[in-house]
Design a protein around this motif. Structure first.
Motif, PDB file in Angstrom:
ATOM      1  N   ARG A  41       1.002  -1.315   0.029  1.00  0.00           N
ATOM      2  CA  ARG A  41      -0.030  -0.092  -0.100  1.00  0.00           C
ATOM      3  C   ARG A  41       0.886   1.132   0.193  1.00  0.00           C
ATOM      4  O   ARG A  41       0.659   2.395  -0.633  1.00  0.00           O
ATOM      5  CB  ARG A  41      -1.006   0.005   1.202  1.00  0.00           C
ATOM      6  CG  ARG A  41      -2.059  -1.105   1.103  1.00  0.00           C
ATOM      7  CD  ARG A  41      -2.733  -1.166   2.591  1.00  0.00           C
ATOM      8  NE  ARG A  41      -3.797  -2.266   2.501  1.00  0.00           N
ATOM      9  CZ  ARG A  41      -3.755  -3.393   3.033  1.00  0.00           C
ATOM     10  NH1 ARG A  41      -2.277  -3.573   3.703  1.00  0.00           N
ATOM     11  NH2 ARG A  41      -4.784  -4.369   3.100  1.00  0.00           N
ATOM     12  N   ASP A 113       0.408   7.859  -0.354  1.00  0.00           N
ATOM     13  CA  ASP A 113      -0.941   7.204   0.342  1.00  0.00           C
ATOM     14  C   ASP A 113      -1.231   8.036   1.554  1.00  0.00           C
ATOM     15  O   ASP A 113      -0.381   8.665   1.815  1.00  0.00           O
ATOM     16  CB  ASP A 113      -0.304   5.631   0.951  1.00  0.00           C
ATOM     17  CG  ASP A 113       1.201   5.984   1.714  1.00  0.00           C
ATOM     18  OD1 ASP A 113       1.932   6.301   1.387  1.00  0.00           O
ATOM     19  OD2 ASP A 113       1.007   5.237   2.930  1.00  0.00           O
ATOM     20  N   PHE A 119     -10.191   3.579   1.576  1.00  0.00           N
ATOM     21  CA  PHE A 119      -9.455   2.952   0.357  1.00  0.00           C
ATOM     22  C   PHE A 119     -10.043   3.770  -0.941  1.00  0.00           C
ATOM     23  O   PHE A 119     -11.138   4.006  -1.225  1.00  0.00           O
ATOM     24  CB  PHE A 119      -9.709   1.592   0.160  1.00  0.00           C
ATOM     25  CG  PHE A 119      -9.323   1.001  -0.982  1.00  0.00           C
ATOM     26  CD1 PHE A 119      -8.182   1.054  -1.398  1.00  0.00           C
ATOM     27  CD2 PHE A 119     -10.392   0.896  -1.982  1.00  0.00           C
ATOM     28  CE1 PHE A 119      -7.482   0.270  -2.582  1.00  0.00           C
ATOM     29  CE2 PHE A 119      -9.830   0.190  -3.062  1.00  0.00           C
ATOM     30  CZ  PHE A 119      -8.663   0.037  -3.579  1.00  0.00           C
ATOM     31  N   GLY A 120      -9.179   4.107  -1.623  1.00  0.00           N
ATOM     32  CA  GLY A 120      -9.306   4.681  -3.042  1.00  0.00           C
ATOM     33  C   GLY A 120      -9.799   6.117  -3.020  1.00  0.00           C
ATOM     34  O   GLY A 120     -10.097   6.682  -4.060  1.00  0.00           O
ATOM     35  N   ILE A 155      -5.660   4.715   1.472  1.00  0.00           N
ATOM     36  CA  ILE A 155      -5.526   3.322   1.746  1.00  0.00           C
ATOM     37  C   ILE A 155      -6.139   2.597   2.940  1.00  0.00           C
ATOM     38  O   ILE A 155      -6.058   1.590   3.350  1.00  0.00           O
ATOM     39  CB  ILE A 155      -3.996   3.020   1.699  1.00  0.00           C
ATOM     40  CG1 ILE A 155      -3.315   3.640   2.988  1.00  0.00           C
ATOM     41  CG2 ILE A 155      -3.131   3.437   0.605  1.00  0.00           C
ATOM     42  CD1 ILE A 155      -1.957   3.124   3.203  1.00  0.00           C
ATOM     43  N   GLY A 156      -6.976   3.477   3.548  1.00  0.00           N
ATOM     44  CA  GLY A 156      -7.801   3.075   4.594  1.00  0.00           C
ATOM     45  C   GLY A 156      -6.687   2.822   5.967  1.00  0.00           C
ATOM     46  O   GLY A 156      -5.604   2.910   5.915  1.00  0.00           O
ATOM     47  N   ASP A 158      -7.363   0.021   8.197  1.00  0.00           N
ATOM     48  CA  ASP A 158      -7.931  -1.198   8.891  1.00  0.00           C
ATOM     49  C   ASP A 158      -6.813  -2.182   9.657  1.00  0.00           C
ATOM     50  O   ASP A 158      -6.483  -3.133   9.147  1.00  0.00           O
ATOM     51  CB  ASP A 158      -8.526  -1.973   7.734  1.00  0.00           C
ATOM     52  CG  ASP A 158      -9.476  -3.386   8.342  1.00  0.00           C
ATOM     53  OD1 ASP A 158      -9.697  -3.375   9.578  1.00  0.00           O
ATOM     54  OD2 ASP A 158      -9.680  -4.302   7.486  1.00  0.00           O
ATOM     55  N   TRP A 172      -2.085  -5.219  -0.970  1.00  0.00           N
ATOM     56  CA  TRP A 172      -3.539  -5.064  -1.072  1.00  0.00           C
ATOM     57  C   TRP A 172      -4.434  -6.225  -0.686  1.00  0.00           C
ATOM     58  O   TRP A 172      -3.711  -7.250  -1.266  1.00  0.00           O
ATOM     59  CB  TRP A 172      -3.689  -4.626  -2.457  1.00  0.00           C
ATOM     60  CG  TRP A 172      -3.106  -3.375  -2.702  1.00  0.00           C
ATOM     61  CD1 TRP A 172      -1.956  -3.326  -3.576  1.00  0.00           C
ATOM     62  CD2 TRP A 172      -3.428  -1.727  -2.321  1.00  0.00           C
ATOM     63  NE1 TRP A 172      -1.530  -1.876  -3.564  1.00  0.00           N
ATOM     64  CE2 TRP A 172      -2.504  -1.098  -2.979  1.00  0.00           C
ATOM     65  CE3 TRP A 172      -4.385  -1.373  -1.744  1.00  0.00           C
ATOM     66  CZ2 TRP A 172      -2.310   0.411  -2.683  1.00  0.00           C
ATOM     67  CZ3 TRP A 172      -4.305   0.152  -1.278  1.00  0.00           C
ATOM     68  CH2 TRP A 172      -3.316   0.796  -2.105  1.00  0.00           C
ATOM     69  N   GLU A 176      -9.672  -4.848  -2.241  1.00  0.00           N
ATOM     70  CA  GLU A 176      -8.587  -3.594  -2.950  1.00  0.00           C
ATOM     71  C   GLU A 176      -8.109  -3.871  -4.335  1.00  0.00           C
ATOM     72  O   GLU A 176      -8.161  -3.068  -5.045  1.00  0.00           O
ATOM     73  CB  GLU A 176      -7.512  -3.365  -2.022  1.00  0.00           C
ATOM     74  CG  GLU A 176      -8.144  -2.838  -0.640  1.00  0.00           C
ATOM     75  CD  GLU A 176      -7.011  -2.675   0.588  1.00  0.00           C
ATOM     76  OE1 GLU A 176      -7.399  -2.114   1.482  1.00  0.00           O
ATOM     77  OE2 GLU A 176      -6.065  -3.565   0.623  1.00  0.00           O
ATOM     78  N   LEU A 180      -8.505  -1.552  -7.358  1.00  0.00           N
ATOM     79  CA  LEU A 180      -7.453  -0.611  -7.936  1.00  0.00           C
ATOM     80  C   LEU A 180      -7.585   0.013  -9.341  1.00  0.00           C
ATOM     81  O   LEU A 180      -7.423   1.086  -9.506  1.00  0.00           O
ATOM     82  CB  LEU A 180      -6.257  -1.480  -7.467  1.00  0.00           C
ATOM     83  CG  LEU A 180      -5.630  -1.145  -6.239  1.00  0.00           C
ATOM     84  CD1 LEU A 180      -4.343  -2.102  -5.961  1.00  0.00           C
ATOM     85  CD2 LEU A 180      -5.384   0.140  -6.151  1.00  0.00           C
ATOM     86  N   ARG A 183      -9.660   3.045  -9.707  1.00  0.00           N
ATOM     87  CA  ARG A 183      -8.965   4.194  -9.135  1.00  0.00           C
ATOM     88  C   ARG A 183      -7.748   4.626  -9.735  1.00  0.00           C
ATOM     89  O   ARG A 183      -7.454   5.645  -9.748  1.00  0.00           O
ATOM     90  CB  ARG A 183      -8.787   3.477  -7.345  1.00  0.00           C
ATOM     91  CG  ARG A 183      -9.940   3.417  -6.698  1.00  0.00           C
ATOM     92  CD  ARG A 183     -10.855   4.530  -6.306  1.00  0.00           C
ATOM     93  NE  ARG A 183     -11.560   5.065  -7.340  1.00  0.00           N
ATOM     94  CZ  ARG A 183     -12.265   6.104  -7.307  1.00  0.00           C
ATOM     95  NH1 ARG A 183     -12.005   7.066  -6.132  1.00  0.00           N
ATOM     96  NH2 ARG A 183     -12.850   6.543  -8.252  1.00  0.00           N
TER      97      ARG A 183
END
Length: 209
Positions: A41, A113, A119-120, A155-156, A158, A172, A176, A180, A183
């Motif tokens: 990521r 990032d 994400f995205g 990229i979140g 989590d 990823w 994801e 991608l 995105r």
């Protein structure tokens, strides 16, 4: 007399055009070199520039402090840089190519990032803190300013407590990976808009999408 003046104008016009310097841009995708980091990521900056090179048909060559590719769009010359200095020394490569090519700061865009965005999510900013990002922190230290354009790709977040490094340096997940391509397509359109339409228009068009 009219024909003489017309011929003089037509002869001199190309010369005048040649004296107009091509507008230059520097797009810096942040990441770490090495195959072990390629799918992580944290390397989304590299991945976005790779997507741009595939879409626009240019390639990267090994140069001082990074991989460099050159793209020409409508009278603009765009130098795309993937630093080879590792994330924590990103500013060194950015400053070298910025000074070498005499590119003004307002024409520089850093692609990175961001764990603070889902994400995205795409977000373009003209200034701001490093947000705990080591690459941005080094760029800020080198440039001695927080006022530079940055394109943050979400990229979140989590991950559990104390697991941030493992997360950003992790690969990823399947969901994801599936999302991608679309995105990345959107990201290359954002960069092209930044070059052709400017920062404000691009922010209004792409932020939050």
């Amino acid at each position: 007399m009219f024909r003489f003046l017309e011929s003089l104008f037509n002869w001199s016009a190309p010369l005048l055009e040649e004296k107009i310097p091509m507008k230059k841009f520097l797009i810096v995708g942040l990441g770490n070199i090495g195959t072990e980091y390629a799918k992580t990521r944290h390397n989304i900056g590299f991945k976005i520039l790779d997507a741009l090179s595939q879409k626009e048909g240019f390639s990267f060559e090994t140069e001082k402090l990074g991989e460099v590719g050159v793209l020409k769009i409508k009278g603009r010359s765009i130098l795309c840089l993937k630093p080879s200095t590792y994330m924590n020394r990103s500013g060194k490569a950015l400053r070298y190519w910025m000074e070498k090519e005499k590119i003004p700061l307002e024409n520089v865009l850093v692609v990175t990032d961001d764990i603070n965005l889902p994400f995205g999510t795409l977000r373009l900013k003209t200034k701001g803190s490093d947000g705990g990002h080591n690459g941005l922190r080094d760029i800020q230290r080198i440039l001695q300013t927080t006022a530079y354009n940055r394109f943050r790709f979400g990229i979140g977040s989590d991950f559990g407590k104390g697991r941030q490094v493992d997360y950003v340096l992790g690969e990823w997940n399947p969901e994801e990976e599936k999302g991608l391509p679309e995105r990345l397509e959107k990201s290359t359109a954002l960069i092209r808009s930044f070059i052709l339409s400017g920062i404000k228009t691009t922010m209004n068009t792409f932020n939050g999408t």
